[in-house]
Structure formats: C-alpha cells, structure tokens
Design a protein around this motif. Structure first.
Motif, PDB file in Angstrom:
ATOM      1  N   ALA A 198       0.834  -1.207   0.000  1.00 40.22           N
ATOM      2  CA  ALA A 198       0.000   0.000   0.000  1.00 40.22           C
ATOM      3  C   ALA A 198       0.867   1.255   0.000  1.00 40.22           C
ATOM      4  CB  ALA A 198      -0.917  -0.010   1.219  1.00 40.22           C
ATOM      5  N   ARG A 199       2.000   1.205   0.738  1.00 39.49           N
ATOM      6  CA  ARG A 199       2.903   2.371   0.761  1.00 39.49           C
ATOM      7  C   ARG A 199       3.434   2.682  -0.630  1.00 39.49           C
ATOM      8  NH1 ARG A 199       8.897   2.129   3.262  1.00 39.49           N
ATOM      9  NH2 ARG A 199       9.205   1.251   1.182  1.00 39.49           N
ATOM     10  N   GLU A 200       3.875   1.647  -1.341  1.00 34.60           N
ATOM     11  CA  GLU A 200       4.447   1.867  -2.669  1.00 34.60           C
ATOM     12  C   GLU A 200       3.376   2.302  -3.669  1.00 34.60           C
ATOM     13  OE1 GLU A 200       7.786   1.912  -3.333  1.00 34.60           O
ATOM     14  OE2 GLU A 200       7.694   1.850  -1.151  1.00 34.60           O
ATOM     15  N   ALA A 201       2.175   1.731  -3.564  1.00 32.84           N
ATOM     16  CA  ALA A 201       1.084   2.140  -4.457  1.00 32.84           C
ATOM     17  C   ALA A 201       0.711   3.602  -4.216  1.00 32.84           C
ATOM     18  CB  ALA A 201      -0.126   1.235  -4.253  1.00 32.84           C
ATOM     19  N   LEU A 202       0.639   3.995  -2.943  1.00 26.53           N
ATOM     20  CA  LEU A 202       0.313   5.381  -2.606  1.00 26.53           C
ATOM     21  C   LEU A 202       1.409   6.325  -3.082  1.00 26.53           C
ATOM     22  CD1 LEU A 202      -1.401   7.509  -1.183  1.00 26.53           C
ATOM     23  CD2 LEU A 202      -0.250   6.897   0.970  1.00 26.53           C
ATOM     24  N   ARG A 203       2.658   5.931  -2.902  1.00 25.29           N
ATOM     25  CA  ARG A 203       3.768   6.781  -3.351  1.00 25.29           C
ATOM     26  C   ARG A 203       3.704   7.012  -4.859  1.00 25.29           C
ATOM     27  NH1 ARG A 203       8.902   5.923  -5.495  1.00 25.29           N
ATOM     28  NH2 ARG A 203      10.411   7.561  -4.989  1.00 25.29           N
ATOM     29  N   LYS A 204       3.454   5.946  -5.601  1.00 28.07           N
ATOM     30  CA  LYS A 204       3.379   6.063  -7.055  1.00 28.07           C
ATOM     31  C   LYS A 204       2.247   7.001  -7.471  1.00 28.07           C
ATOM     32  CE  LYS A 204       2.871   3.250 -11.236  1.00 28.07           C
ATOM     33  NZ  LYS A 204       2.666   1.872 -11.763  1.00 28.07           N
ATOM     34  N   ASP A 205       1.079   6.864  -6.838  1.00 22.07           N
ATOM     35  CA  ASP A 205      -0.066   7.711  -7.188  1.00 22.07           C
ATOM     36  C   ASP A 205       0.166   9.159  -6.794  1.00 22.07           C
ATOM     37  OD1 ASP A 205      -1.288   5.500  -8.214  1.00 22.07           O
ATOM     38  OD2 ASP A 205      -2.629   5.166  -6.509  1.00 22.07           O
ATOM     39  N   LEU A 206       0.843   9.377  -5.660  1.00 22.54           N
ATOM     40  CA  LEU A 206       1.129  10.749  -5.239  1.00 22.54           C
ATOM     41  C   LEU A 206       2.103  11.430  -6.202  1.00 22.54           C
ATOM     42  CD1 LEU A 206       1.439  10.376  -1.355  1.00 22.54           C
ATOM     43  CD2 LEU A 206      -0.190  11.847  -2.576  1.00 22.54           C
ATOM     44  N   LEU A 207       3.125  10.705  -6.625  1.00 20.42           N
ATOM     45  CA  LEU A 207       4.081  11.286  -7.575  1.00 20.42           C
ATOM     46  C   LEU A 207       3.389  11.653  -8.881  1.00 20.42           C
ATOM     47  CD1 LEU A 207       7.179   8.961  -6.974  1.00 20.42           C
ATOM     48  CD2 LEU A 207       6.984  11.381  -6.381  1.00 20.42           C
ATOM     49  N   THR A 208       2.473  10.794  -9.336  1.00 21.92           N
ATOM     50  CA  THR A 208       1.704  11.099 -10.552  1.00 21.92           C
ATOM     51  C   THR A 208       0.801  12.305 -10.331  1.00 21.92           C
ATOM     52  OG1 THR A 208       1.718   8.751 -11.124  1.00 21.92           O
ATOM     53  CG2 THR A 208       0.106  10.142 -12.247  1.00 21.92           C
ATOM     54  N   LEU A 209       0.185  12.374  -9.143  1.00 18.79           N
ATOM     55  CA  LEU A 209      -0.693  13.499  -8.816  1.00 18.79           C
ATOM     56  C   LEU A 209       0.052  14.825  -8.901  1.00 18.79           C
ATOM     57  CD1 LEU A 209      -3.362  14.666  -7.556  1.00 18.79           C
ATOM     58  CD2 LEU A 209      -2.281  14.294  -5.320  1.00 18.79           C
ATOM     59  N   PHE A 210       1.236  14.878  -8.293  1.00 24.84           N
ATOM     60  CA  PHE A 210       1.973  16.149  -8.256  1.00 24.84           C
ATOM     61  C   PHE A 210       2.571  16.519  -9.607  1.00 24.84           C
ATOM     62  CE2 PHE A 210       2.451  15.001  -3.602  1.00 24.84           C
ATOM     63  CZ  PHE A 210       1.494  15.910  -3.187  1.00 24.84           C
ATOM     64  N   GLU A 211       2.680  15.534 -10.508  1.00 32.91           N
ATOM     65  CA  GLU A 211       3.117  15.850 -11.864  1.00 32.91           C
ATOM     66  C   GLU A 211       2.004  16.546 -12.652  1.00 32.91           C
ATOM     67  OE1 GLU A 211       6.140  15.150 -13.738  1.00 32.91           O
ATOM     68  OE2 GLU A 211       6.856  15.133 -11.666  1.00 32.91           O
ATOM     69  N   ASN A 212       0.745  16.312 -12.264  1.00 33.53           N
ATOM     70  CA  ASN A 212      -0.383  16.805 -13.055  1.00 33.53           C
ATOM     71  C   ASN A 212      -1.275  17.802 -12.323  1.00 33.53           C
ATOM     72  OD1 ASN A 212      -0.001  14.906 -15.418  1.00 33.53           O
ATOM     73  ND2 ASN A 212      -0.300  13.399 -13.790  1.00 33.53           N
ATOM     74  N   ASP A 213      -1.063  17.978 -11.045  1.00 38.25           N
ATOM     75  CA  ASP A 213      -1.931  18.858 -10.255  1.00 38.25           C
ATOM     76  C   ASP A 213      -1.074  19.627  -9.246  1.00 38.25           C
ATOM     77  OD1 ASP A 213      -4.137  20.109  -9.248  1.00 38.25           O
ATOM     78  OD2 ASP A 213      -5.207  18.291  -8.658  1.00 38.25           O
ATOM     79  N   PHE A 214      -1.717  20.437  -8.428  1.00 39.61           N
ATOM     80  CA  PHE A 214      -1.055  21.254  -7.416  1.00 39.61           C
ATOM     81  C   PHE A 214       0.029  22.146  -8.045  1.00 39.61           C
ATOM     82  CE2 PHE A 214      -3.045  17.964  -4.977  1.00 39.61           C
ATOM     83  CZ  PHE A 214      -3.374  18.547  -3.764  1.00 39.61           C
ATOM     84  N   PRO A 215      -0.352  22.977  -9.032  1.00 36.15           N
ATOM     85  CA  PRO A 215       0.656  23.833  -9.676  1.00 36.15           C
ATOM     86  C   PRO A 215       1.179  24.935  -8.762  1.00 36.15           C
ATOM     87  CG  PRO A 215      -1.552  24.401 -10.434  1.00 36.15           C
ATOM     88  CD  PRO A 215      -1.691  23.170  -9.594  1.00 36.15           C
ATOM     89  N   GLU A 216       0.476  25.191  -7.640  1.00 40.18           N
ATOM     90  CA  GLU A 216       0.890  26.286  -6.765  1.00 40.18           C
ATOM     91  C   GLU A 216       2.089  25.935  -5.898  1.00 40.18           C
ATOM     92  OE1 GLU A 216      -3.609  26.120  -7.238  1.00 40.18           O
ATOM     93  OE2 GLU A 216      -2.022  24.748  -6.605  1.00 40.18           O
ATOM     94  N   LEU A 217       2.516  24.696  -5.906  1.00 42.96           N
ATOM     95  CA  LEU A 217       3.554  24.292  -4.950  1.00 42.96           C
ATOM     96  C   LEU A 217       4.525  23.306  -5.569  1.00 42.96           C
ATOM     97  CD1 LEU A 217       2.559  21.222  -4.088  1.00 42.96           C
ATOM     98  CD2 LEU A 217       0.981  22.481  -2.646  1.00 42.96           C
TER      99      LEU A 217
END
Length: 732
Positions: A340-359
């Motif tokens: 679960a840790r590795e799956a969450l890490r992978k999804d978070l890295l993808t999220l920050f590549e495509n969202d949260f442009p303010e940070l």
C-alpha cells in the motif's frame, strides 16, 4: 487524541525481528558444529556459544551499548565468527586424541599450538572493523556499534577458546584409545592400501597421519600438490579472476543506505516564498481530500497527520527535520503495509506531476542512515543568481527527460512579489513624520503592530494592533493610508512616498557563502541513485564545459553522502594498516610472510563481485564496511595456515611437504569456520539494511576460503622458490 505512529511498538517489532534472526543464526551455527565435528566435539563448541553471547551482553551493558538495529545486526555478524577459535581449538584437540594422545596432553597442545596464532587472527579480524570505529562522520556514528559489538564478541571468544574449550574437551571428548579395533576386512583393506599403524601414527610412505589418509584427503592432497607444482598457472588464474572481478564490480549498482521498511510516507509541500498560512492550509486541505478519496477506494492508509508551518517532530532518528516556514506543510502518512505504501507513493508522484501547480512537493520514504532527502541532486553555485538559475533549469530539463526520475524541482526558484515604499524624506521632515512612524502604520495596516504583552501565570501573550481583514488583503488601499502628523492632521501615504511593485529573491540559499541552487528529483523504478546520477552526469558534459567563470556544478544527494561516509572510513585506513602490520609482524616475524598474508586480503573481492551480481544486490555503505571487515577474516585464515607451515618446517619437514601437509591439516578448521560464518549470515540476507553486506561477506568468504587452501600454498612456494620433488620416488 489518537496515536499516529507508535515508536516504542515499531522499535519492539524491529528488535524482535532481529532477535528472531539471531536465534536462527544460532541454530545454524550449532547445527554446523554438531554435524561437522561430531556430537561430542559439536557439544563443546555449542556450549561456548551461549557463554560468549552472555559475556558479550554483559559487556554491552557495562559499556552502555543498547539493543538496536545496528548492534543486533553486528551480533548476528559476529555469531558466525565467534565460533571460529572454538572450532580450531576443539578440532586440534580431537585430532591429537585420534592419534592416540592422552587427554591432558591433547588439551595442553591445543592451547600451546593454537593460542597465539588464534589471538593474532582474532585481532586481525577485529582490526578489519577498525575503520568503522574511527570514522568521524554522522555515518560512522550511525554504524559504530558494528565495531564495538564485533570486537567484544571476538575477543571474548578467544578467551573461551583457549581456556574454556580445552577444559570442556578434557571431560567431553571421546577416548579414542578405547575405540574398538577395526574388523579383519578393514585391516586387510588397509594393508592392501599400504597403510600401517605405528604408535598411533599411520604411514603409507609419506608420513601422513591416519585421519588424513581418507579418500577425500588423498584427493585433496593431490590437488594441493598440483597447485604447488603448477604454482605459476595458479597465480596467473587467480590474478586474472581478480582483474575480472574489478571489471565486473563496475556493473554492481552503488547505494548509500537503503530506504527503511517502515510504513510511513513523508509528503512535503512547499509554496512560494511569502505565502501565508491560509494559502498553505488550503493546499493541505486539498491534499487531505484526495487522500480520503484514495483511501476509500484502496483501503491502504492507516492514518495521516498534517503539519502547517513546520514539519513533524523528530520521532525517528534519521528524519530530515525541516525549518519553520509559513509556506511549508508536511504530511506523515501511515500505510497499512509495504504494498500500500508503494502504491500510494506512485499515485502521489503522478498526482503532483499533473496537479497542485501552486507548490513544489516531494514524496519520501523514511531513510536508513543519515538523512539525504532527494536521492538525486545537482548543485549550481555562483554569485550571479539569474545565471545559475538559467543553468539549473537546463539541468532540470535533462533530468525530466530521464524516465528513472520524477518530481524534478529546484530548491529555490521564483522571486517573490514585493511592494516598495520610497519615502520622500524632505516632505516627511516638513510634516514632522519619521520613517519609524511610516513603518508602524504599514505594519499595523498590512500585518500586525506589537503594542504590549499580557501575562497570565507563566504565559506571555503579545497584544497587537492590526487593520480589519478586508483592508489587510487589499493592496489598492496602500496609497490611501493616513499618516498622522504631530499636529494631529492625517496625510495620505501617497503624498509623502512613491509606491511601486517589483520582484526580489524571497530566499537565497548559500553554500560556502555563495548562492547555490539545488536541482533535485525522486527515483522511480529499480535503479539506485548513484546509477541514475551517473546517467545524468553523462548528459551534463556540454554544460560543464561551458560553465561561466565563477560558476560551479557539483553532484549531491546519495552520491555526495556516500562519498563523505567513505572518506571518513578511508581516514581510518592508515591506522588499520599499522595495527594489522604490527600484529602480523609480532606473530610471523618476517616481512615476506606478512606480505604473503596481506596479498590474500583483496582476493575476497572476487567472491563479493560474483555474489552481488548473481543476487542483484547493490553495494552500499554497509556492504562496504562488510567488505573491509572481510579482509580481516581472510587474513586470519592466512595467518593460521602460514604459521602452521612454519611450525612444520621447524619440526624438520621438507619445505614442500610442510606446505602440503599444513594445508591438509588446516583444511578442516578453515573450511568449518568459514562455513559457520557463511551460513550464520543467511538470516541477515532477509534484512533490507544488512542484506547486501551479508551477501558480500558470504560470497567473498566462500571464494577466499577456497583460494586460501589453493592459491596461498602456490604463492608461498613461488615466493620462497620451493622445489617439489618427483613424487613417484620415495622422498629422502
């Protein structure tokens, strides 16, 4: 209040895992002793193990060395070594009793013949851990107990071997004088083979002892004799293997410390300089909502906690603690398992590549060893900030093109927006207004103005004045701020000052007093940070060649941290060499023999390279420490063999016979001690932290043991130009 993560529980679980590995290693060593030495000899060795371990725990308590990951791993490492001296002593005593010696004489011979070379070998093995003890760095401090625990266990094991083992052997070893005589069939076979018994010694014309006249030893004797005879071929083959291992070592992935197997993920959110708590809070709540939705779908998060304005407290020693900042937020997310840790890490890295442009965000596992943060980093330093920022963006583009990297960002990047208030001092003086008066009005209107403080018990609370929220958030109101004059008349700020907007550096990070921008990234995939860093460095050739004057480019991250750790360890090498040379000279009293022993130390690299490549393990800092210690283990076996050759030569044996027969007699204890050390490492191979070191030692010791009994006799014969007679003739 809810518990986010329980450090006592995690420590207890970790210690229990290592204790389980320690028990497994103990069972393995006991099994090796009992199977290889026989029941009674094995029992003698088995009894010494808990005695040595108990004494080691006592010394650890007296020296205030706690039970933790490093000390328990060192205990498992030492467990395979602490039986070495006991095996040598009991094997020597048993072999003499098999030859017909009485108990007391065999016990005393085991002491007088092996105590000194065993002490030399033990001290050489301890010296192999010496560079760890002298490493003046955070890395050395982290791993120092490897030396402390190993040294304590090995020294105690020597005392047990020379005092306790002969005593136990006197009472427990079987009396070979009362062993039933062999049957007539066996006597007839021995007669046909030319084996006759004379005073406890059996001779077939070459004065070999009966216990070394089995079919196995006869074959091994032939092999050793051929190695001595064809010494040049053996030496050339060994050197070729060593050169191949050096070439093959470049194919082994490098590593600093492996990531921890703890279930936490640390997510850092960095907004622009000057961002408010409210802006940070909004981004934190946005990520909290995403985590909630992810957990509803995947059921992989135990809990999470967010910090705004600073990071988590240091609940874990290698945690990279962040400095307070209004534009900084940090999540500590506890997953339910590693998957679960590795799956969450992978999804978070993808999220920050495509969202949260303010940070700028980073997703990090907890680390083992001194904290590094982003594993791949490059630093651009120079006095011209726009220039180094432009070069940093070029490096970032190259890093983004590498599919092994994700979440590429600069340590500090965009300038902050500022408002400049340029006061017309002549007008201000005419009105009796000072710069302090203007600053107080600005602070009260836009931020807050300290007035006094309120005390309640031991609490001190600031009393501040500030404008209403709608005024503080409207920069358009700035020119209309009224500044009171001593005459009581209000004057708009625009009448005595010019107000302009601009950009300036919100923060400037410096290194060695020069502005320095770090380009950093996280890893994705299975490659280690040094490998990926080298891939990026290969692409930076043109940038490095065209660096402007005064601008420098350095590699940071895991590569730099590993180099610092290795440098601190290397600083202890002179002391290591001095101690080893002193010990060897005291024992061997010959430069030639000392040189022979030292030449065998690097041969373990052949097995280290082979094992790491076969099992696909990286060569990290801990593996490097194990490889250094391996050289001490190899020299230990070499000392015992060379000393035995010298003893046989002093007893009147011809040189060639002394070399061969000493190798035969030392074969069993050398192989048994190596087997105990190698097999005791098996539980450690499961450890993410100690696994590469265990594999390196197992492979290196296995190959080095083989070379000790084959290469060293050939090298000894070549060095001293020993002539091997025609063995088809009866020796004179």
């Amino acid at each position: 209040l809810d518990t986010v993560t329980s450090q006592p529980k995690i420590v207890a679980d970790s210690v229990n895992d290592f204790v389980r590995s320690l028990v497994e290693a103990l069972v393995i060593v006991l099994g090796v002793s009992l199977i290889s030495l026989g029941l009674r000899s094995g029992v003698v060795v088995a009894i010494t193990i808990p005695v040595v371990l108990a004494s080691t725990f006592l010394m650890m308590h007296l020296l205030d060395i706690g039970l933790h990951k490093i000390s328990l791993g060192a205990l498992i490492l030492a467990l395979g070594l602490l039986v070495d001296d006991a095996i040598i002593a009991v094997e020597m005593m048993a072999s003499k009793m098999e030859q017909g010696w009485d108990r007391l004489k065999a016990a005393s011979f085991a002491y007088t013949s092996t105590a000194k070379p065993m002490l030399t070998g033990t001290l050489v093995t301890v010296a192999g851990f010496l560079p760890i003890a002298t490493a003046a760095s955070s890395t050395g401090e982290y791993t120092r107990s490897i030396f402390q625990v190993s040294a304590i266990a090995l020294v105690i094991s020597w005392f047990a071997a020379v005092i306790f083992v002969p005593y136990l052997g006197y009472y427990l070893l079987p009396d070979y004088a009362h062993v039933p005589q062999p049957s007539k069939l066996k006597q007839w076979l021995k007669a046909k083979l030319g084996v006759t018994k004379q005073d406890g010694v059996v001779s077939n014309g070459n004065h070999h002892h009966d216990i070394y006249n089995t079919r196995f030893y006869q074959g091994f004797r032939t092999l050793v004799t051929n190695c001595v005879r064809y010494r040049k071929t053996v030496i050339v083959i060994t050197l070729a293997l060593f050169v191949l291992s050096i070439a093959g070592f470049s194919k082994v992935q490098q590593q600093f410390f492996p990531d921890s197997t703890r279930l936490e993920l640390v997510v850092d959110l960095r907004l622009t300089e000057g961002a408010s708590y409210a802006a940070t809070d909004a981004q934190v709540k946005k990520l909290e909502l995403w985590l909630h939705n992810w957990n509803v779908k995947n059921k992989g998060i135990e809990n999470s906690v967010a910090y705004i304005g600073n990071g988590a407290p240091r609940y874990y020693l290698p945690l990279d603690v962040q400095m307070p900042h209004r534009g900084f937020g940090q999540f500590v997310i506890l997953s339910k398992n590693l998957a679960a840790r590795e799956a969450l890490r992978k999804d978070l890295l993808t999220l920050f590549e495509n969202d949260f442009p303010e940070l700028r965000a980073s997703v990090l596992r907890l680390e083992n060893g001194p904290p590094v943060g982003f594993p791949v980093q490059f630093r651009v330093s120079g006095t011209n900030i726009p220039q180094i920022r432009d070069i940093s963006h070029q490096i970032a583009d190259i890093m983004r093109a590498n599919h092994n990297l994700v979440n590429v960002q600069l340590g500090w990047e965009e300038p902050s927006k500022v408002m400049h208030v340029n006061v017309d001092q002549a007008k201000a003086r005419l009105l009796g207004i000072s710069s302090v008066d203007i600053a107080n009005v600005l602070n009260g209107a836009m931020q807050e103005l300290y007035i006094s403080e309120f005390r309640e018990g031991n609490e001190r609370i600031d009393l501040v004045a500030r404008a209403p929220a709608f005024e503080r958030t409207k920069l358009s109101h700035l020119p209309d701020l009224m500044i009171n004059t001593p005459a009581g008349v209000g004057v708009p700020l625009s009448q005595i000052a010019t107000i302009t907007s601009d950009f300036e550096e919100g923060v400037i990070w410096r290194r060695n007093r020069e502005p320095s921008i770090t380009v950093r990234a996280n890893l994705q995939g299975n490659l280690q940070a040094p490998v990926v860093s080298q891939q990026i460095e290969d692409k930076l050739t043109e940038i490095k060649a065209n660096l402007p004057l005064g601008v420098s480019l350095e590699t940071g991250g895991a590569v730099e941290a590993s180099a610092k750790g290795a440098t601190s360890v290397a600083a202890g090498f002179p002391l290591f060499l001095i101690v080893v040379l002193t010990i060897l000279m005291t024992q061997l009293q010959s430069f030639s023999r000392v040189f022979l022993v030292i030449l065998t130390a690097p041969l373990g690299l052949i097995g280290v390279t082979l094992a790491l490549l076969v099992f696909d393990k990286p060569f990290g800092f801990v593996a490097m420490l194990g490889t250094i210690a391996l050289s001490g283990m190899i020299m230990r076996n070499s000392v015992i063999l060379v000393d035995q050759i010298d003893q046989d030569k002093a007893s009147g044996f011809p040189e060639w016979q002394a070399i061969v027969e000493s190798t035969i007699r030392r074969f069993r204890p050398i192989v048994l001690t190596a087997a105990a050390a190698i097999l005791a490492m098996i539980p450690l191979t499961r450890s993410v932290f100690f696994g590469p070191m265990a594999v390196a030692i197992m492979g290196g010791l296995a190959v080095a043991t083989l070379l000790t009994v084959l290469f060293l006799p050939a090298l000894y014969a070549a060095w001293f130009k020993v002539k091997v007679p025609n063995l088809t003739k009866e020796p004179s």
